[in-house]
Design a protein around this motif. Structure first.
Motif, PDB file in Angstrom:
ATOM      1  N   GLY A  16      46.538  24.464  43.493  1.00  0.00           N
ATOM      2  CA  GLY A  16      47.575  25.336  42.943  1.00  0.00           C
ATOM      3  C   GLY A  16      47.383  25.608  41.473  1.00  0.00           C
ATOM      4  N   ALA A  17      47.096  24.560  40.688  1.00  0.00           N
ATOM      5  CA  ALA A  17      46.880  24.716  39.250  1.00  0.00           C
ATOM      6  C   ALA A  17      45.630  25.532  38.972  1.00  0.00           C
ATOM      7  N   ALA A  18      44.579  25.298  39.733  1.00  0.00           N
ATOM      8  CA  ALA A  18      43.339  26.061  39.556  1.00  0.00           C
ATOM      9  C   ALA A  18      43.566  27.534  39.893  1.00  0.00           C
ATOM     10  N   GLU A  21      45.321  29.251  37.014  1.00  0.00           N
ATOM     11  CA  GLU A  21      44.346  29.585  35.971  1.00  0.00           C
ATOM     12  C   GLU A  21      43.576  30.857  36.331  1.00  0.00           C
ATOM     13  N   LYS A  22      43.225  30.979  37.594  1.00  0.00           N
ATOM     14  CA  LYS A  22      42.497  32.162  38.060  1.00  0.00           C
ATOM     15  C   LYS A  22      43.347  33.417  37.883  1.00  0.00           C
ATOM     16  N   ILE A  46      54.003  31.492  32.005  1.00  0.00           N
ATOM     17  CA  ILE A  46      54.366  30.605  33.113  1.00  0.00           C
ATOM     18  C   ILE A  46      55.824  30.200  33.015  1.00  0.00           C
ATOM     19  N   GLU A  47      56.524  30.325  34.147  1.00  0.00           N
ATOM     20  CA  GLU A  47      57.900  29.841  34.236  1.00  0.00           C
ATOM     21  C   GLU A  47      57.968  28.772  35.325  1.00  0.00           C
ATOM     22  N   PHE A  48      58.414  27.584  34.960  1.00  0.00           N
ATOM     23  CA  PHE A  48      58.460  26.463  35.900  1.00  0.00           C
ATOM     24  C   PHE A  48      59.808  26.403  36.617  1.00  0.00           C
ATOM     25  N   ILE A  49      59.735  26.184  37.926  1.00  0.00           N
ATOM     26  CA  ILE A  49      60.927  25.987  38.748  1.00  0.00           C
ATOM     27  C   ILE A  49      60.782  24.644  39.451  1.00  0.00           C
ATOM     28  N   ARG A  50      61.667  23.720  39.156  1.00  0.00           N
ATOM     29  CA  ARG A  50      61.577  22.413  39.791  1.00  0.00           C
ATOM     30  C   ARG A  50      61.995  22.522  41.255  1.00  0.00           C
ATOM     31  N   LEU A 191      36.195  27.465  44.961  1.00  0.00           N
ATOM     32  CA  LEU A 191      37.154  27.641  46.043  1.00  0.00           C
ATOM     33  C   LEU A 191      38.205  28.688  45.685  1.00  0.00           C
ATOM     34  N   VAL A 192      38.794  28.568  44.486  1.00  0.00           N
ATOM     35  CA  VAL A 192      39.865  29.503  44.128  1.00  0.00           C
ATOM     36  C   VAL A 192      39.320  30.925  43.917  1.00  0.00           C
ATOM     37  N   SER A 193      38.090  31.050  43.462  1.00  0.00           N
ATOM     38  CA  SER A 193      37.483  32.378  43.327  1.00  0.00           C
ATOM     39  C   SER A 193      37.335  33.023  44.698  1.00  0.00           C
TER      40      SER A 193
END
Length: 203
Positions: A16-18, A21-22, A46-50, A191-193
């Motif tokens: 998810g984090a990678a 970034e992509k 980036i907006e974080f939602i817990r 993988l993310v690419s």
């Protein structure tokens, strides 16, 4: 990719984090990250939602009416004999790996089931396609997701809509915390690419 807005569920670590970034590198204007913990790095886009996929109402994310990309990567699993799994562990596996995915897809179904472009991907697993000892509960929860996505894609095709849901079903992945591993986003770039390319592929 200007003005593109994404929601990445499970975007604080691992794939998810990678993927976040992509998206940033490809010019996404804004990215919502829904996860139990905040991402390690913060930035204006980036907006974080817990979000706790076990106990929270994941369908409430459907209120994010501005997104045009949805990627669901969150998942849990434990490699062990079936008899070691408690009923609570079994229930939670299906809540996180299966029910949360179905609820999220339903929350954004009107966007997927439309003439407008909407990118959607779900992180499943090869375990959902191939039987393996010690993976009974995890495999069952992921198999349900894969069949769900396959059926929805057939439904979309039958009704003449162009949007599809990408089922990402990799094998063992290095660079994530799954099964006690360590985060190393550099190991996930390939993988993310590949995921990003397939999401954006137009047949």
């Amino acid at each position: 990719m200007s003005n593109k807005i994404a929601l990445v569920v499970g975007g604080s670590s691992g794939v998810g984090a990678a993927f976040v970034e992509k998206l940033l590198k490809n010019g996404y204007e804004k990215i919502y990250i829904a996860d139990r913990v905040k991402p390690e790095t913060e930035q204006p886009k980036i907006e974080f939602i817990r979000l706790n996929l076990v106990s929270d109402k994941v369908e409430d994310l459907g209120k994010l009416s501005d997104i045009d990309t949805l990627f669901i990567t969150a998942g849990i699993g434990r490699l062990d004999y079936f008899g070691t799994n408690s009923i609570t562990e079994i229930e939670n596996s299906f809540k996180v790996n299966t029910l949360s995915v179905i609820k999220l897809i339903r929350a954004f179904w009107d966007k997927i089931h439309s003439e407008e472009d909407f990118l959607c991907g779900v992180m499943s697993s090869i375990a959902g396609h191939v039987s393996s000892p010690l993976y009974a509960v995890y495999s069952a929860s992921k198999a349900a997701v894969s069949r769900f996505v396959e059926s929805l894609n057939a439904e979309l095709q039958g009704e003449g809509f162009k949007n599809r849901i990408l089922d990402v079903s990799p094998g063992n992945i290095k660079g994530t915390r799954f099964h006690g591993g360590e985060n190393d986003l550099s190991l996930l770039e390939g993988l993310v690419s590949d995921i990003f390319e397939k999401l954006n592929k137009k047949d």
